[in-house]
Write a protein that holds these residues in place. Structure first.
Motif, PDB file in Angstrom:
ATOM      1  N   ASN A 140      13.922   0.053  -0.390  1.00  5.60           N
ATOM      2  CA  ASN A 140      13.433  -1.269  -0.031  1.00  5.60           C
ATOM      3  C   ASN A 140      14.599  -2.238   0.098  1.00  5.60           C
ATOM      4  OD1 ASN A 140      12.162  -3.696   0.335  1.00  5.60           O
ATOM      5  ND2 ASN A 140      10.757  -3.490  -1.400  1.00  5.60           N
ATOM      6  N   PRO A 141      14.979  -2.611   1.318  1.00  5.40           N
ATOM      7  CA  PRO A 141      16.129  -3.501   1.474  1.00  5.40           C
ATOM      8  C   PRO A 141      15.908  -4.877   0.859  1.00  5.40           C
ATOM      9  CG  PRO A 141      14.954  -3.263   3.558  1.00  5.40           C
ATOM     10  CD  PRO A 141      14.367  -2.257   2.613  1.00  5.40           C
ATOM     11  N   MET A 142      14.649  -5.286   0.726  1.00  3.98           N
ATOM     12  CA  MET A 142      14.364  -6.600   0.171  1.00  3.98           C
ATOM     13  C   MET A 142      14.743  -6.711  -1.303  1.00  3.98           C
ATOM     14  SD  MET A 142      13.205  -8.563   2.548  1.00  3.98           S
ATOM     15  CE  MET A 142      12.391  -8.565   4.146  1.00  3.98           C
ATOM     16  N   THR A 143      14.755  -5.586  -2.002  1.00  3.58           N
ATOM     17  CA  THR A 143      15.093  -5.608  -3.422  1.00  3.58           C
ATOM     18  C   THR A 143      16.487  -5.042  -3.710  1.00  3.58           C
ATOM     19  OG1 THR A 143      14.046  -3.450  -3.777  1.00  3.58           O
ATOM     20  CG2 THR A 143      12.655  -5.402  -4.059  1.00  3.58           C
ATOM     21  N   ALA A 144      17.198  -4.644  -2.668  1.00 10.95           N
ATOM     22  CA  ALA A 144      18.507  -4.016  -2.845  1.00 10.95           C
ATOM     23  C   ALA A 144      19.639  -5.035  -2.957  1.00 10.95           C
ATOM     24  CB  ALA A 144      18.793  -3.058  -1.696  1.00 10.95           C
ATOM     25  N   PHE A 145      19.364  -6.288  -2.574  1.00  8.06           N
ATOM     26  CA  PHE A 145      20.391  -7.321  -2.583  1.00  8.06           C
ATOM     27  C   PHE A 145      20.084  -8.375  -3.637  1.00  8.06           C
ATOM     28  CE2 PHE A 145      20.515  -5.493   1.640  1.00  8.06           C
ATOM     29  CZ  PHE A 145      21.868  -5.450   1.944  1.00  8.06           C
ATOM     30  N   ASP A 146      21.140  -8.986  -4.179  1.00  8.90           N
ATOM     31  CA  ASP A 146      20.983 -10.103  -5.098  1.00  8.90           C
ATOM     32  C   ASP A 146      20.508 -11.313  -4.297  1.00  8.90           C
ATOM     33  OD1 ASP A 146      21.332 -12.348  -6.750  1.00  8.90           O
ATOM     34  OD2 ASP A 146      23.044 -11.444  -7.776  1.00  8.90           O
TER      35      ASP A 146
ATOM     36  N   SER B   4      15.096 -10.382   8.148  1.00 14.52           N
ATOM     37  CA  SER B   4      13.951  -9.467   8.158  1.00 14.52           C
ATOM     38  C   SER B   4      14.317  -8.161   7.458  1.00 14.52           C
ATOM     39  CB  SER B   4      13.519  -9.179   9.596  1.00 14.52           C
ATOM     40  OG  SER B   4      14.511  -8.401  10.261  1.00 14.52           O
ATOM     41  N   GLY B   5      13.288  -7.351   7.154  1.00  8.19           N
ATOM     42  CA  GLY B   5      13.539  -6.068   6.517  1.00  8.19           C
ATOM     43  C   GLY B   5      14.402  -5.161   7.368  1.00  8.19           C
ATOM     44  N   GLY B   6      14.144  -5.151   8.679  1.00  3.92           N
ATOM     45  CA  GLY B   6      14.944  -4.319   9.576  1.00  3.92           C
ATOM     46  C   GLY B   6      16.394  -4.761   9.633  1.00  3.92           C
ATOM     47  N   MET B   7      16.615  -6.085   9.636  1.00  2.07           N
ATOM     48  CA  MET B   7      17.983  -6.607   9.649  1.00  2.07           C
ATOM     49  C   MET B   7      18.700  -6.278   8.342  1.00  2.07           C
ATOM     50  SD  MET B   7      17.307 -10.312  11.460  1.00  2.07           S
ATOM     51  CE  MET B   7      19.039 -10.786  11.599  1.00  2.07           C
ATOM     52  N   LEU B   8      17.987  -6.416   7.222  1.00  2.00           N
ATOM     53  CA  LEU B   8      18.597  -6.103   5.924  1.00  2.00           C
ATOM     54  C   LEU B   8      18.947  -4.625   5.818  1.00  2.00           C
ATOM     55  CD1 LEU B   8      16.717  -8.127   3.150  1.00  2.00           C
ATOM     56  CD2 LEU B   8      19.105  -8.325   3.846  1.00  2.00           C
ATOM     57  N   GLN B   9      18.106  -3.771   6.387  1.00  2.00           N
ATOM     58  CA  GLN B   9      18.412  -2.348   6.348  1.00  2.00           C
ATOM     59  C   GLN B   9      19.665  -2.059   7.167  1.00  2.00           C
ATOM     60  OE1 GLN B   9      18.089  -0.067   4.264  1.00  2.00           O
ATOM     61  NE2 GLN B   9      15.986   0.630   4.537  1.00  2.00           N
ATOM     62  N   ARG B  10      19.837  -2.757   8.284  1.00  2.00           N
ATOM     63  CA  ARG B  10      21.056  -2.613   9.075  1.00  2.00           C
ATOM     64  C   ARG B  10      22.273  -3.113   8.291  1.00  2.00           C
ATOM     65  NH1 ARG B  10      20.622  -2.025  14.829  1.00  2.00           N
ATOM     66  NH2 ARG B  10      18.469  -1.638  15.439  1.00  2.00           N
TER      67      ARG B  10
ATOM     68  N   ILE C  29      26.359  10.290   2.362  1.00  2.02           N
ATOM     69  CA  ILE C  29      25.372   9.214   2.298  1.00  2.02           C
ATOM     70  C   ILE C  29      24.070   9.794   1.772  1.00  2.02           C
ATOM     71  CG2 ILE C  29      23.998   7.562   3.621  1.00  2.02           C
ATOM     72  CD1 ILE C  29      26.284   7.448   5.645  1.00  2.02           C
ATOM     73  N   ILE C  30      23.523   9.166   0.737  1.00  4.57           N
ATOM     74  CA  ILE C  30      22.203   9.539   0.224  1.00  4.57           C
ATOM     75  C   ILE C  30      21.242   8.425   0.624  1.00  4.57           C
ATOM     76  CG2 ILE C  30      20.793  10.012  -1.812  1.00  4.57           C
ATOM     77  CD1 ILE C  30      23.256  11.111  -3.170  1.00  4.57           C
ATOM     78  N   ALA C  31      20.259   8.752   1.441  1.00  7.40           N
ATOM     79  CA  ALA C  31      19.293   7.775   1.934  1.00  7.40           C
ATOM     80  C   ALA C  31      17.925   8.126   1.366  1.00  7.40           C
ATOM     81  CB  ALA C  31      19.260   7.772   3.462  1.00  7.40           C
ATOM     82  N   ASP C  32      17.442   7.298   0.453  1.00 11.49           N
ATOM     83  CA  ASP C  32      16.171   7.566  -0.242  1.00 11.49           C
ATOM     84  C   ASP C  32      15.063   6.724   0.385  1.00 11.49           C
ATOM     85  OD1 ASP C  32      14.186   8.302  -1.962  1.00 11.49           O
ATOM     86  OD2 ASP C  32      15.056   7.396  -3.752  1.00 11.49           O
ATOM     87  N   GLU C  33      14.249   7.341   1.216  1.00 13.19           N
ATOM     88  CA  GLU C  33      13.137   6.673   1.894  1.00 13.19           C
ATOM     89  C   GLU C  33      13.591   5.379   2.586  1.00 13.19           C
ATOM     90  OE1 GLU C  33      10.045   7.826   2.009  1.00 13.19           O
ATOM     91  OE2 GLU C  33       9.702   9.103   0.284  1.00 13.19           O
ATOM     92  N   PRO C  34      14.637   5.422   3.409  1.00 12.28           N
ATOM     93  CA  PRO C  34      15.204   4.180   3.943  1.00 12.28           C
ATOM     94  C   PRO C  34      14.368   3.487   5.000  1.00 12.28           C
ATOM     95  CG  PRO C  34      16.289   6.047   4.954  1.00 12.28           C
ATOM     96  CD  PRO C  34      15.373   6.601   3.897  1.00 12.28           C
TER      97      PRO C  34
END
Length: 263
Positions: free
Chosen positions: A97-103, A155-161, A175-180
């Motif tokens: 979840n990119p929304m929770t991956a960043f401070d 957005s979520g897509g931008m954060l994932q990028r 690279i380990i990608a867990d349900e990206p």
């Protein structure tokens, strides 16, 4: 391209204390420039495999055995401090979840400078320059705006990028990608998968791609292992697994097409 495994996982087992959850006898190899897909529904043990590789299993809560050979060295016995020197540089982790991956209190440029100066030992100026160039490679051309944004402003897509850009900017070998792509809509999912394939061609790392979505794995993976109840029940080339599955559980997943769960 050399065919020597970048990572070889052999007879990996994890048994959690005060829980019936466990994984056992996990074995697979990761090759440079190839994507290895790990499939399985919620509770199958996929995330435990990732945590064992990264050394992130809660201290004192699990017994781990087997061997994880990375670049010719068994990393399973390493201390937390030794693992930290590998994680984030040689091995990077793209979260679900990119929304929770960043401070949420830090702008994107702060995330870049902290990450790159820590692992590449470069200046903040160089970190911002290199980070901006990498953002362009993942299709985020308005780098000043992105760098000056807080995570909630994207957005979520931008954060994932952004997360992918941060990962590849470290030039990792794995690279380990867990349900990206789980938290993204269908269009964004396909964009991210295409981007990851592009990054694989350019940087040639190995990738362990974890997903509950058989359709996603059919697009991104060169090889697939299917997990059920803490074990790998079938493994092989993606075309082989999808075209001629041998295990009943694999056939069930393919028939379902898209099945629910996390890891």
């Amino acid at each position: 391209m050399a065919c020597n495994p970048l990572m070889k996982v052999d007879d990996l087992s994890v048994r959690y204390h005060n829980s019936n959850a466990f994984i056992r006898n996990i074995a697979f190899t990761l090759l440079k420039g190839k994507v290895f897909g790990l499939a399985g529904e919620s509770g199958s043990g996929k995330s435990s495999v990732c945590k064992a590789i990264l050394g992130l299993l809660p201290l004192g809560s699990a017994e781990v055995s087997g061997k994880i050979e990375f670049m010719g060295r068994d990393i399973l016995p390493l201390s937390y401090a030794e693992r930290r020197r590998i994680n984030g540089k040689d091995i990077v982790f793209i979260m679900q979840n990119p929304m929770t991956a960043f401070d949420p209190c830090m702008k994107i440029k702060k995330h870049f400078t902290m990450t790159l100066t820590a692992h590449l030992l470069c200046s903040k100026k160089d970190a911002l320059h290199y980070g901006g160039e990498t953002l362009k490679k993942v299709g985020l051309n308005d780098t000043d705006k992105i760098m000056g944004s807080y995570p909630h402003q994207l957005s979520g897509g931008m954060l994932q990028r952004v997360m992918i850009a941060m990962a590849v900017s470290l030039n990792p070998v794995l690279i380990i990608a867990d349900e990206p792509t789980t938290s993204l809509d269908a269009a964004s999912q396909m964009e991210i998968l295409k981007l990851l394939r592009q990054m694989m061609r350019e940087y040639m790392p190995a990738m362990l791609f974890v997903s509950h979505d058989i359709q996603v794995l059919s697009v991104i993976s060169d090889d697939i292992a299917v997990m059920k109840d803490g074990q790998i029940v079938e493994t092989g080339r993606t075309a082989q697994i999808l075209g001629s599955p041998e295990h009943p559980y694999t056939r069930e997943l393919i028939t379902a097409g898209l099945y629910a769960g996390g890891g």
